[in-house]
Design a protein around this motif. Structure first.
Motif, PDB file in Angstrom:
ATOM      1  N   LEU B  16      36.257  49.231  51.059  1.00  0.00           N
ATOM      2  CA  LEU B  16      35.738  47.872  51.181  1.00  0.00           C
ATOM      3  C   LEU B  16      36.587  47.043  52.158  1.00  0.00           C
ATOM      4  CD1 LEU B  16      33.478  46.398  49.648  1.00  0.00           C
ATOM      5  CD2 LEU B  16      35.219  45.594  48.039  1.00  0.00           C
ATOM      6  N   VAL B  17      35.944  46.257  53.023  1.00  0.00           N
ATOM      7  CA  VAL B  17      36.698  45.361  53.908  1.00  0.00           C
ATOM      8  C   VAL B  17      36.932  44.032  53.199  1.00  0.00           C
ATOM      9  CG1 VAL B  17      35.771  46.402  56.012  1.00  0.00           C
ATOM     10  CG2 VAL B  17      34.671  44.356  55.074  1.00  0.00           C
ATOM     11  N   ASN B  18      37.917  43.277  53.687  1.00  0.00           N
ATOM     12  CA  ASN B  18      38.219  41.932  53.166  1.00  0.00           C
ATOM     13  C   ASN B  18      38.492  41.923  51.657  1.00  0.00           C
ATOM     14  OD1 ASN B  18      37.812  40.810  55.709  1.00  0.00           O
ATOM     15  ND2 ASN B  18      35.660  40.366  55.335  1.00  0.00           N
ATOM     16  N   ASP B  20      40.123  40.641  48.833  1.00  0.00           N
ATOM     17  CA  ASP B  20      40.899  39.398  48.790  1.00  0.00           C
ATOM     18  C   ASP B  20      41.784  39.344  47.552  1.00  0.00           C
ATOM     19  OD1 ASP B  20      39.344  38.014  46.612  1.00  0.00           O
ATOM     20  OD2 ASP B  20      37.717  38.298  48.057  1.00  0.00           O
ATOM     21  N   ASP B  22      41.803  37.246  45.188  1.00  0.00           N
ATOM     22  CA  ASP B  22      41.068  36.956  43.950  1.00  0.00           C
ATOM     23  C   ASP B  22      40.540  38.252  43.327  1.00  0.00           C
ATOM     24  OD1 ASP B  22      41.015  34.319  45.409  1.00  0.00           O
ATOM     25  OD2 ASP B  22      39.991  33.688  43.592  1.00  0.00           O
ATOM     26  N   MET B  23      40.218  39.244  44.154  1.00  0.00           N
ATOM     27  CA  MET B  23      39.795  40.548  43.624  1.00  0.00           C
ATOM     28  C   MET B  23      41.005  41.293  43.076  1.00  0.00           C
ATOM     29  SD  MET B  23      37.313  42.293  46.408  1.00  0.00           S
ATOM     30  CE  MET B  23      35.923  41.473  47.119  1.00  0.00           C
ATOM     31  N   LYS B  27      42.152  34.708  39.078  1.00  0.00           N
ATOM     32  CA  LYS B  27      43.009  33.558  38.761  1.00  0.00           C
ATOM     33  C   LYS B  27      43.349  33.396  37.295  1.00  0.00           C
ATOM     34  CE  LYS B  27      38.731  32.145  38.282  1.00  0.00           C
ATOM     35  NZ  LYS B  27      37.573  32.491  39.103  1.00  0.00           N
ATOM     36  N   GLN B  28      42.508  33.921  36.381  1.00  0.00           N
ATOM     37  CA  GLN B  28      42.834  33.688  34.975  1.00  0.00           C
ATOM     38  C   GLN B  28      44.139  34.366  34.560  1.00  0.00           C
ATOM     39  OE1 GLN B  28      40.133  35.106  36.176  1.00  0.00           O
ATOM     40  NE2 GLN B  28      39.259  36.691  34.877  1.00  0.00           N
ATOM     41  N   GLU B  45      38.180  42.323  37.674  1.00  0.00           N
ATOM     42  CA  GLU B  45      36.722  42.127  37.608  1.00  0.00           C
ATOM     43  C   GLU B  45      35.933  43.315  38.150  1.00  0.00           C
ATOM     44  OE1 GLU B  45      35.948  38.104  39.034  1.00  0.00           O
ATOM     45  OE2 GLU B  45      36.928  37.298  37.239  1.00  0.00           O
ATOM     46  N   MET B  46      36.600  44.181  38.908  1.00  0.00           N
ATOM     47  CA  MET B  46      35.934  45.408  39.355  1.00  0.00           C
ATOM     48  C   MET B  46      36.215  46.551  38.382  1.00  0.00           C
ATOM     49  SD  MET B  46      36.282  45.613  43.410  1.00  0.00           S
ATOM     50  CE  MET B  46      37.724  44.980  44.109  1.00  0.00           C
ATOM     51  N   CYS B  79      43.441  39.248  51.998  1.00  0.00           N
ATOM     52  CA  CYS B  79      43.136  37.916  52.520  1.00  0.00           C
ATOM     53  C   CYS B  79      42.959  36.959  51.339  1.00  0.00           C
ATOM     54  CB  CYS B  79      41.906  37.934  53.405  1.00  0.00           C
ATOM     55  SG  CYS B  79      40.412  38.530  52.619  1.00  0.00           S
ATOM     56  N   GLY B  80      43.034  35.680  51.637  1.00  0.00           N
ATOM     57  CA  GLY B  80      42.861  34.686  50.585  1.00  0.00           C
ATOM     58  C   GLY B  80      44.153  33.974  50.276  1.00  0.00           C
ATOM     59  N   SER B  81      44.471  33.875  49.022  1.00  0.00           N
ATOM     60  CA  SER B  81      45.529  32.957  48.614  1.00  0.00           C
ATOM     61  C   SER B  81      46.915  33.540  48.832  1.00  0.00           C
ATOM     62  CB  SER B  81      45.343  32.572  47.150  1.00  0.00           C
ATOM     63  OG  SER B  81      45.902  33.558  46.320  1.00  0.00           O
ATOM     64  N   ARG B  83      49.099  33.824  46.518  1.00  0.00           N
ATOM     65  CA  ARG B  83      49.640  34.255  45.226  1.00  0.00           C
ATOM     66  C   ARG B  83      50.392  35.584  45.318  1.00  0.00           C
ATOM     67  NH1 ARG B  83      43.606  34.981  42.697  1.00  0.00           N
ATOM     68  NH2 ARG B  83      43.560  32.860  43.473  1.00  0.00           N
ATOM     69  N   HIS B  85      51.295  37.048  42.873  1.00  0.00           N
ATOM     70  CA  HIS B  85      50.796  37.826  41.742  1.00  0.00           C
ATOM     71  C   HIS B  85      50.034  39.062  42.243  1.00  0.00           C
ATOM     72  CE1 HIS B  85      51.241  33.590  40.805  1.00  0.00           C
ATOM     73  NE2 HIS B  85      51.401  33.874  39.536  1.00  0.00           N
TER      74      HIS B  85
END
Ligand code: SF4
Lengths: 467, 201
Positions: B16-18, B20, B22-23, B27-28, B45-46, B79-81, B83, B85
């Motif tokens: 998978l590209v990108n 992120d 969040d994946m 955030k929880q 979530e996946m 990519c994305g935040s 974090r 984490h």
């Protein structure tokens, strides 16, 4: 002296140490801190027996987790884990003696809105925060970028960051914007053009007539999303508008210091023959009001377009587009303006400032929402107060919007404001990633005016039809 | 920080590209005030359905990839935040190396602070390594930071670039803060200088 870009100038003015391999210690003028990415950094300091080197240049505010409903000062309102995180920030701010705006302070808000509002962010500074949207502060001609928690700890302890210089990219938006087209449309269109990795390795300077014409609020919106384009930072040269915005802010210089600062700030621009590693030019008049259809900010199209099909793409993007379409529950060929919306969210560090609320209220005046849920979350307590004073709050409330307290809220849904499974949201925030606004929630990014238009029609809507 | 010198391990393919942040860690799970324990929720979530059951066809749930130490991923990983984490979760799960054509800037830096080696290689190399990773647990890749090479299970060798300072810190497990504090005199001098030149800062 060889010609320099604005980024070159700010960089050169902040190198505290340079090693033989070009690795620098970059001095940090302002360090902004929030509750999610800092607890482990403060813990690290404690464990090593270190203090905060420059508490006077360190500013903290809780924003990501805090509820945005009335009565939130009551800790019972927060889930246990959020409460612990906010309490940790309270304690760390006290123990390490840094500036702090607690939840019940009217100046509290999203860290990237509070910084400029309080005059902490000024031209020519280096600004960092453990948050990728720190790029927002670049609107002032500051070099501002996000860092990870280890780097937060490094800045707390040393007031510097280990950095290598990025390359220079110029994004020029020429000419005038058409009516109904806003800063958000500019920044989304740039990402649509360059892709989410197009800026990787670069600092982007936004320039051109359409950028100069933007207010400071609009410029912050543009720089905010530099990170979605992959860039380390976005920056805009300061001008009279910038100086006017800064003047009189609580932490801006006064008197003779203001004059000295102003003289320096006026030297902050890219020299005519400066070297650019990459240049992108977009005509302002070619930019339309846009929305995103997928789960990457680069999945952006004019509102007049139709949902694409995976075959329209190449390489790895084919699979990603199909996954986006499935996740978003969209059929290729559907006009974007026929997509029905359940929820509208106006807020975030991208579009939670006074001008954004004005733009949305303008469309909403005298109308009612046609969606299940509509929410405005001002970016700070001061934005909220001003909007109330200007009568905007009443327009929102009369239209059927919830009028919330300041925070990040449904931008990342770490607090109770979340989408439910399959719920479709028109959002003025900056990320449409899977699950970003809630598990299996579906996000369409757009401008505040476009969000307001969607709220009154119940569908994604070309705002120009309501103007 | 744990050193990274050399690693031989199973690589899981994630074309998978990108992908992120969040994946990588939704955030929880960011409400912790610790660094450890996030591996249980890596790619939550996946990896899990709403009831918390494993999603069978998700790569890290497949028996041959449960012990994966390497990820081979599509473009623009992380990519994305900002974090951290995300690398904490990868590390806690046991991933020590991520290979892609490109990485988001902040994520890339965050990896080095946590003993994870991110390796950027051209598309052709990723294509070969992705195929190799798809072979499952029989295909062990070899990553050598000193030599700056990745070797596929078939013995094909790819060289990668890495910043010399970052390499040095990772090879020796060095804490940057300690290193930077050795330069305190330069920081003091610089602070004094700008205190004069830009007193409003
Ligand atoms: S508003 Fe959204 S993007 Fe901005 S700092 Fe908060 S969570 Fe991050």
């Amino acid at each position: 002296m060889s010609p320099k870009t604005l980024y070159d100038k700010i960089w050169d003015a902040h190198v505290a140490h340079k090693a033989d391999d070009g690795t620098c210690l970059l001095y940090i003028d302002r360090h902004l801190v929030h509750e999610v990415t800092s607890p482990q950094a403060f813990e690290g300091l404690r464990m090593a027996g270190r203090s905060v080197r420059a508490p006077d240049k360190t500013i903290a505010v809780p924003d990501h987790n805090v509820p945005t409903t009335a009565g939130r000062n009551n800790p019972d309102q927060m889930p246990e884990d959020s409460r612990i995180q906010v309490a940790a920030l309270d304690q760390n701010a006290k123990d390490f003696g840094i500036h702090y705006y607690p939840v019940n302070d009217v100046r509290q808000g999203i860290v990237h809105i509070v910084g400029p509002e309080q005059g902490w962010t000024l031209p020519g500074m280096t600004v960092v925060c453990g948050d990728s949207h720190t790029a927002t502060h670049g609107a002032f001609g500051a070099l501002a970028h996000g860092i990870g928690t280890s780097e937060v700890e490094h800045v707390l302890a040393t007031q510097t960051l280990i950095q290598k210089k990025s390359k220079n990219m110029k994004v020029e938006i020429t000419g005038k914007l058409a009516p109904g087209v806003t800063a958000k449309d500019i920044t989304l269109s740039v990402i649509g053009e360059t892709g989410t990795a197009g800026g990787t390795g670069y600092v982007i300077e936004y320039c051109g007539e359409a950028i100069r014409d933007l207010s400071m609020e609009g410029r912050m919106t543009v720089c905010n999303m530099a990170i979605e384009g992959g860039a380390r930072a976005g920056i805009i040269a300061p001008d009279e508008k910038t100086f006017e915005y800064c003047m009189g802010r609580p932490h801006a210089p006064k008197g003779a210091q203001w004059e000295a600062a102003l003289a320096y700030w006026k030297t902050l621009f890219s020299d005519d023959d400066a070297h650019w590693d990459k240049v992108v030019t977009i005509k302002g008049e070619d930019i339309a009001p846009v929305v995103t259809w997928g789960t990457s900010p680069e999945d952006v199209l004019p509102i007049t377009a139709t949902v694409p099909s995976a075959d329209d793409f190449e390489g790895g993007k084919v699979g990603a587009a199909q996954r986006s379409l499935d996740y978003m529950g969209l059929e290729p060929g559907t006009p974007l303006s026929e997509i029905e919306i359940d929820t509208v969210f106006i807020g975030s560090c991208t579009n939670g400032r006074i001008e954004d609320l004005r733009a949305a209220a303008e469309i909403l005046r005298g109308k009612k929402v046609a969606v299940k849920r509509a929410m405005v979350v001002p970016g700070s307590g001061l934005v909220r107060a001003q909007a109330e004073e200007e009568g905007l709050a009443d327009i929102f409330k009369d239209a059927g919007f919830e009028w919330r307290l300041a925070g990040c809220s449904m931008c990342l849904a770490m607090n109770p404001d979340q989408l439910s499974e399959g719920e479709r949201c028109a959002a003025t925030s900056n990320r449409n990633f899977e699950g970003r606004q809630g598990y299996k929630g579906r996000t369409h990014l757009l401008s505040p005016a476009m969000a307001a238009a969607a709220a009154v029609t119940g569908k994604l809507t070309d705002v120009r039809e309501l103007m | 920080m744990e050193k990274f010198t050399q690693l031989t391990g199973i690589a899981a393919p994630m074309p998978l590209v990108n992908i992120d942040t969040d994946m990588i860690i939704p955030k929880q799970f960011l409400k912790t005030i610790k660094r450890s324990g996030l591996g249980a929720n890596l790619f939550d979530e996946m990896r899990f359905d709403r009831q918390g059951n494993e999603v069978e066809d998700f790569v890290l749930n497949q028996p041959q990839y449960r012990e994966a130490q390497i990820l081979v991923a599509g473009d623009n990983f992380g990519c994305g935040s900002s974090r951290e984490h995300a690398p904490w979760a990868l590390l806690d799960f046991g991933i020590r190396c991520v290979i892609s054509t490109s990485f988001a800037d902040i994520f890339y830096n965050n990896c080095f602070k946590n003993g994870i080696l991110p390796i950027a290689l051209p598309q052709e190399a990723i294509d070969v390594l992705m195929k190799d990773a798809e072979k499952g647990s029989n295909a062990r890749m070899d990553v050598d930071l000193e030599a700056q090479t990745v070797t596929s299970s078939d013995g094909e060798v790819f060289s990668f670039e890495v910043d010399s300072f970052k390499k040095h810190c990772l090879l020796n497990g060095l804490d940057d803060i300690g290193l930077s504090l050795e330069k305190a005199a330069s920081i003091d001098a610089f602070e004094a200088k700008i205190g004069q030149a830009r007193p409003w800062v």
